[in-house]
Design a protein around this motif. Structure first.
Motif, PDB file in Angstrom:
ATOM      1  N   GLU A   1     -14.538 -88.682  19.999  1.00  0.00           N
ATOM      2  CA  GLU A   1     -13.976 -87.674  20.897  1.00  0.00           C
ATOM      3  C   GLU A   1     -12.549 -87.341  20.475  1.00  0.00           C
ATOM      4  OE1 GLU A   1     -13.926 -84.807  23.529  1.00  0.00           O
ATOM      5  OE2 GLU A   1     -15.665 -86.138  23.498  1.00  0.00           O
ATOM      6  N   LYS A   2     -12.354 -86.123  19.944  1.00  0.00           N
ATOM      7  CA  LYS A   2     -11.051 -85.583  19.568  1.00  0.00           C
ATOM      8  C   LYS A   2     -10.241 -86.535  18.671  1.00  0.00           C
ATOM      9  CE  LYS A   2     -10.863 -82.835  23.803  1.00  0.00           C
ATOM     10  NZ  LYS A   2     -10.143 -82.512  25.045  1.00  0.00           N
ATOM     11  N   PRO A   3     -10.819 -86.931  17.544  1.00  0.00           N
ATOM     12  CA  PRO A   3     -10.103 -87.858  16.653  1.00  0.00           C
ATOM     13  C   PRO A   3      -9.060 -87.149  15.797  1.00  0.00           C
ATOM     14  CG  PRO A   3     -12.160 -87.232  15.647  1.00  0.00           C
ATOM     15  CD  PRO A   3     -12.142 -86.570  17.012  1.00  0.00           C
ATOM     16  N   ARG A   4      -8.080 -87.886  15.336  1.00  0.00           N
ATOM     17  CA  ARG A   4      -7.158 -87.365  14.356  1.00  0.00           C
ATOM     18  C   ARG A   4      -7.897 -87.220  13.022  1.00  0.00           C
ATOM     19  NH1 ARG A   4      -2.060 -87.092  15.633  1.00  0.00           N
ATOM     20  NH2 ARG A   4      -1.439 -87.119  13.428  1.00  0.00           N
ATOM     21  N   PRO A   5      -7.505 -86.253  12.167  1.00  0.00           N
ATOM     22  CA  PRO A   5      -8.229 -86.006  10.917  1.00  0.00           C
ATOM     23  C   PRO A   5      -8.386 -87.241  10.038  1.00  0.00           C
ATOM     24  CG  PRO A   5      -6.644 -84.253  11.322  1.00  0.00           C
ATOM     25  CD  PRO A   5      -6.385 -85.306  12.354  1.00  0.00           C
ATOM     26  N   GLU A   6      -7.361 -88.088  10.027  1.00  0.00           N
ATOM     27  CA  GLU A   6      -7.436 -89.262   9.161  1.00  0.00           C
ATOM     28  C   GLU A   6      -8.367 -90.348   9.713  1.00  0.00           C
ATOM     29  OE1 GLU A   6      -3.608 -89.653  11.663  1.00  0.00           O
ATOM     30  OE2 GLU A   6      -4.724 -88.064  10.599  1.00  0.00           O
ATOM     31  N   ALA A   7      -8.800 -90.195  10.960  1.00  0.00           N
ATOM     32  CA  ALA A   7      -9.661 -91.201  11.586  1.00  0.00           C
ATOM     33  C   ALA A   7     -11.134 -91.024  11.247  1.00  0.00           C
ATOM     34  CB  ALA A   7      -9.475 -91.183  13.100  1.00  0.00           C
ATOM     35  N   THR A   8     -11.495 -89.871  10.676  1.00  0.00           N
ATOM     36  CA  THR A   8     -12.894 -89.602  10.348  1.00  0.00           C
ATOM     37  C   THR A   8     -12.984 -88.664   9.147  1.00  0.00           C
ATOM     38  OG1 THR A   8     -14.975 -88.643  11.147  1.00  0.00           O
ATOM     39  CG2 THR A   8     -12.942 -87.727  12.047  1.00  0.00           C
ATOM     40  N   PRO A   9     -13.959 -88.879   8.270  1.00  0.00           N
ATOM     41  CA  PRO A   9     -14.150 -87.948   7.161  1.00  0.00           C
ATOM     42  C   PRO A   9     -14.908 -86.688   7.576  1.00  0.00           C
ATOM     43  CG  PRO A   9     -15.774 -89.702   7.032  1.00  0.00           C
ATOM     44  CD  PRO A   9     -14.868 -90.046   8.173  1.00  0.00           C
ATOM     45  N   SER A  10     -15.465 -86.717   8.779  1.00  0.00           N
ATOM     46  CA  SER A  10     -16.313 -85.602   9.226  1.00  0.00           C
ATOM     47  C   SER A  10     -15.498 -84.464   9.819  1.00  0.00           C
ATOM     48  CB  SER A  10     -17.315 -86.096  10.278  1.00  0.00           C
ATOM     49  OG  SER A  10     -18.080 -85.019  10.782  1.00  0.00           O
TER      50      SER A  10
END
Length: 273
Positions: A185-194
């Motif tokens: 839910e609303k992750p920072r860009p660096e928290a997920t490759p997706s």
């Protein structure tokens, strides 16, 4: 191909606080007509936003019934609108303001219980329209294919968002078979490759519906933010039922005034063609 029979649920119990705030702050007066109108009923291209969905869905005989969850504040407005749609039934969650709102997951469960829904259920956010190239028939056919392999299969949509936009949306991570492996839910860009943003357009298998009450019971003492967004249930669901993804090109999300203007102008131009 014979499409699956299903029910459709519109989530329309929100209070549109951001749009209302933007309209009140606007000094031009051009959008005063939006004051006090719930987002699913704001005029888009000369018609209520949610009517665009009804136009599409009414073409499918396999859609047996339509349901809508709203709140006490906007109940009358929806009842007046629904007079044009005999196959649609409405229930209110009984709330009167944003501070006492039920949250999307509770609203889905309210509809399931109130209308005794036991069929596959298409859940649509009442403030969302998908881009016009979305093919609902193809989407339903894909769901049927998955159901033939496993009756528990659910199907959700996604589109690719920009890197900086991940903090605005629920983001899906999937495997090589297009099965959801994680929801953030609303992750920072660096928290997920997706970059797969997931709008509120979910087709739940009937076997997944009992999990709504299970989810809510386990979180009965949790703050609203943990059960508010519909993605909260999706995060729970994918570990218990196979959830597949279906790619779309994008969506119109009527959140604030600027996004409303973009959506309205697009459909006004289409109407003038």
């Amino acid at each position: 191909m014979i499409l699956p029979e299903m029910k459709v649920l519109f989530l329309a119990a929100g209070y549109g606080t951001r749009l209302e705030r933007d309209v009140l702050a606007d000094q031009s007066g051009k959008y005063d007509h939006l004051r006090g109108i719930p987002k699913p009923l704001v005029p888009v291209g000369g018609r209520p936003l949610i009517s665009h969905w009804m136009d599409i869905l009414m073409k499918f005989d396999t859609v047996e019934q339509f349901y809508l969850v709203t709140n006490r504040k906007y109940l009358t407005q929806f009842e007046v609108w629904a007079q044009a749609w005999p196959k649609l039934q409405i229930v209110s969650d009984g709330t009167t303001d944003n501070e006492t709102r039920s949250g999307a997951v509770r609203c889905i469960q309210l509809a399931v219980e109130h209308f005794q829904i036991t069929d596959d259920l298409l859940v649509i956010g009442g403030d969302t329209l998908l881009y016009e190239d979305f093919d609902l028939k193809n989407y339903l056919e894909r769901f049927l294919e998955l159901q033939k392999k496993t009756g528990d299969a659910c199907l959700v949509t996604y589109y690719n968002c920009a890197e900086h936009e991940t903090v605005k949306f629920g983001i899906l991570e999937v495997d090589e078979h297009d099965v959801v492996t994680r929801f953030r839910e609303k992750p920072r860009p660096e928290a997920t490759p997706s970059r797969r943003a997931c709008p509120c357009f979910y087709l739940y298998s009937n076997s997944s519906l009992p999990l709504l009450q299970e989810f809510l019971s386990e979180r009965k003492d949790c703050p609203l933010k943990e059960i508010d967004a519909p993605g909260n249930f999706l995060q729970y669901l994918y570990t218990r039922r196979p959830v597949f993804v279906y790619k779309i090109s994008g969506r119109f999300d009527v959140g604030g005034l600027q996004s409303y203007i973009v959506c309205d102008q697009y459909f006004m131009q289409k109407r003038g063609q």
